[in-house]
Write a protein that holds these residues in place. Structure first.
Motif, PDB file in Angstrom:
ATOM      1  N   ILE A  62       0.833  -1.204   0.000  1.00 43.61           N
ATOM      2  CA  ILE A  62       0.000   0.000   0.000  1.00 43.61           C
ATOM      3  C   ILE A  62       0.865   1.251   0.000  1.00 43.61           C
ATOM      4  O   ILE A  62       0.506   2.278  -0.603  1.00 43.61           O
ATOM      5  N   CYS A  63       2.031   1.193   0.655  1.00 47.56           N
ATOM      6  CA  CYS A  63       2.937   2.350   0.639  1.00 47.56           C
ATOM      7  C   CYS A  63       3.500   2.575  -0.756  1.00 47.56           C
ATOM      8  O   CYS A  63       3.619   3.726  -1.217  1.00 47.56           O
ATOM      9  N   GLN A  64       3.870   1.511  -1.433  1.00 47.98           N
ATOM     10  CA  GLN A  64       4.385   1.647  -2.805  1.00 47.98           C
ATOM     11  C   GLN A  64       3.316   2.211  -3.739  1.00 47.98           C
ATOM     12  O   GLN A  64       3.602   3.060  -4.579  1.00 47.98           O
ATOM     13  N   LEU A  65       2.069   1.748  -3.594  1.00 47.72           N
ATOM     14  CA  LEU A  65       0.990   2.276  -4.428  1.00 47.72           C
ATOM     15  C   LEU A  65       0.795   3.772  -4.180  1.00 47.72           C
ATOM     16  O   LEU A  65       0.584   4.554  -5.118  1.00 47.72           O
ATOM     17  N   GLY A  66       0.855   4.208  -2.903  1.00 48.27           N
ATOM     18  CA  GLY A  66       0.716   5.632  -2.606  1.00 48.27           C
ATOM     19  C   GLY A  66       1.808   6.466  -3.229  1.00 48.27           C
ATOM     20  O   GLY A  66       1.550   7.543  -3.786  1.00 48.27           O
ATOM     21  N   ALA A  79      -3.579  10.009  -1.695  1.00 44.15           N
ATOM     22  CA  ALA A  79      -3.888  10.418  -0.319  1.00 44.15           C
ATOM     23  C   ALA A  79      -4.509   9.265   0.461  1.00 44.15           C
ATOM     24  O   ALA A  79      -4.160   9.042   1.642  1.00 44.15           O
ATOM     25  N   GLU A  80      -5.438   8.526  -0.160  1.00 41.48           N
ATOM     26  CA  GLU A  80      -6.052   7.409   0.542  1.00 41.48           C
ATOM     27  C   GLU A  80      -5.029   6.319   0.851  1.00 41.48           C
ATOM     28  O   GLU A  80      -5.014   5.749   1.957  1.00 41.48           O
ATOM     29  N   GLU A  81      -4.177   6.008  -0.108  1.00 38.49           N
ATOM     30  CA  GLU A  81      -3.198   4.930   0.081  1.00 38.49           C
ATOM     31  C   GLU A  81      -2.126   5.320   1.088  1.00 38.49           C
ATOM     32  O   GLU A  81      -1.735   4.502   1.943  1.00 38.49           O
ATOM     33  N   LEU A  82      -1.630   6.550   1.027  1.00 37.38           N
ATOM     34  CA  LEU A  82      -0.605   6.960   1.990  1.00 37.38           C
ATOM     35  C   LEU A  82      -1.185   7.078   3.398  1.00 37.38           C
ATOM     36  O   LEU A  82      -0.470   6.855   4.383  1.00 37.38           O
ATOM     37  N   THR A 103       9.601  10.159   6.313  1.00 40.41           N
ATOM     38  CA  THR A 103       9.391  10.408   4.882  1.00 40.41           C
ATOM     39  C   THR A 103       7.953  10.127   4.490  1.00 40.41           C
ATOM     40  O   THR A 103       7.346  10.889   3.719  1.00 40.41           O
ATOM     41  N   ARG A 104       7.383   9.035   4.972  1.00 40.00           N
ATOM     42  CA  ARG A 104       5.991   8.688   4.646  1.00 40.00           C
ATOM     43  C   ARG A 104       5.030   9.765   5.172  1.00 40.00           C
ATOM     44  O   ARG A 104       4.083  10.144   4.485  1.00 40.00           O
ATOM     45  N   HIS A 105       5.247  10.255   6.387  1.00 38.24           N
ATOM     46  CA  HIS A 105       4.398  11.304   6.920  1.00 38.24           C
ATOM     47  C   HIS A 105       4.518  12.593   6.112  1.00 38.24           C
ATOM     48  O   HIS A 105       3.518  13.288   5.870  1.00 38.24           O
ATOM     49  N   ALA A 106       5.726  12.926   5.706  1.00 37.88           N
ATOM     50  CA  ALA A 106       5.919  14.137   4.897  1.00 37.88           C
ATOM     51  C   ALA A 106       5.248  13.999   3.541  1.00 37.88           C
ATOM     52  O   ALA A 106       4.637  14.955   3.031  1.00 37.88           O
ATOM     53  N   ASP A 107       5.351  12.813   2.927  1.00 43.21           N
ATOM     54  CA  ASP A 107       4.698  12.590   1.635  1.00 43.21           C
ATOM     55  C   ASP A 107       3.172  12.719   1.766  1.00 43.21           C
ATOM     56  O   ASP A 107       2.514  13.298   0.894  1.00 43.21           O
TER      57      ASP A 107
END
Length: 308
Positions: A62-66, A79-82, A103-107
């Motif tokens: 799911i992170c890669q898809l986001g 936005a939904e995936e991240l 990094t994930r939170h910033a994205d």
């Protein structure tokens, strides 16, 4: 000294559970997706990661898809995936995991600046919730493209609750769905007439009824006129006889009888004229007005209704 030597061991985080080995199919798709990214074929890599996530519902997938949807400009999906990616990520235990976590939170924060965010409040029991016809989960954030959107939900009685809202990029707003008013009981419409069919005419009254009414009305009117003329002549004669010096009417009783006879003929004349006029009016109304017509006469707050 023994306690000091053992304290770092107790302070260390618990070991991570070993990751489950990937199936050969998933491993092959991962290698193909990485090769597509090396060729900068982001769309192909996204399709491959979608297949991987269908086979293996993992946080990495799911992170890669986001991330890939973010690079493709598919901001709502990203936005939904991240959001799900950040929710499913385990707390970081190493500096590398901390950097990935940040990094994930910033994205996610940067992606949310590109979309509008809705918080929908629905009446009790209303489900499902649709945004522009798309099924959404009203329990969490609903990401939409900036612009105008229609939010609807179905109540248990079949009515719809709806609202139209304008979403701005990077902003969040609440949406309150208002139920539609209860529908009125439909009124049965008259049966449709086929196109081109002639209009159905109301059957006219029977001819004998018109003839009988006309004849009766004429008879009453003629009788009334004749009686009126006779009564007028007799009244004039009686008055002339009274004015003579030597009246032939010696008997007062006979005079009163003749006067009473004249008055009776006058009353009968008036009644015959009224009856003839009324009967003629009814005959004309029956001949002109359609069947089922009604006439209403109001006087002093009372209403008299005639129908045929």
């Amino acid at each position: 000294m023994l306690l000091l030597a053992l304290s770092p061991a107790f302070a260390a985080p618990p070991p991570r559970p070993p990751s489950l080995p990937r199936s050969p199919r998933v491993a092959a798709l991962v290698r193909e997706a990485e090769a597509a990214l090396d060729r900068l074929d982001v769309a192909r890599a996204r399709d491959l990661w979608a297949q991987i996530y269908d086979l293996e519902r993992s946080t990495v997938g799911i992170c890669q898809l986001g991330q890939l949807d973010r690079r493709l400009g598919r901001w709502v999906d990203a936005a939904e995936e991240l959001t799900r990616c950040v929710q499913e990520m385990r707390p970081p235990a190493t500096p590398q995991e901390r950097r990935l976590h940040d990094t994930r939170h910033a994205d996610l924060a940067a992606t949310r600046q590109q979309v509008g965010e809705l918080h929908v409040f629905v009446p009790a029991g209303a489900a499902p919730v649709l945004v522009d016809g798309r099924l959404v989960d009203e329990a969490g954030r609903i990401y939409v493209e900036p612009g105008q959107h229609e939010v609807t939900a179905v109540l248990p009685d079949g009515r719809k609750a709806r609202s139209t809202v304008h979403a701005d990029a990077g902003k969040s707003r609440a949406v309150l769905l208002s139920p539609e008013p209860a529908a009125l009981r439909p009124v049965a419409s008259p049966p449709a007439r086929p196109a081109g069919a002639p209009a159905q005419l109301t059957a006219p009254p029977a001819p004998w009824l018109l003839y009988a009414g006309s004849a009766a009305s004429g008879a009453f009117l003629v009788s009334g006129i004749v009686l009126h003329i006779v009564a007028s002549l007799e009244d004039s004669a009686l008055r002339d006889e009274m004015c003579k010096p030597h009246s032939g009417i010696e008997d007062a009783g006979a005079f009163r009888r003749e006067q009473h006879s004249v008055e009776l003929k006058q009353h009968l004349s008036t009644a015959a004229l009224v009856a003839g006029t009324a009967l003629g009016a009814v005959t004309i109304a029956v001949a002109v007005l359609p069947n089922g017509a009604q006439m209403r006469v109001r006087r002093a707050g009372a209403e008299v209704r005639f129908s045929w």
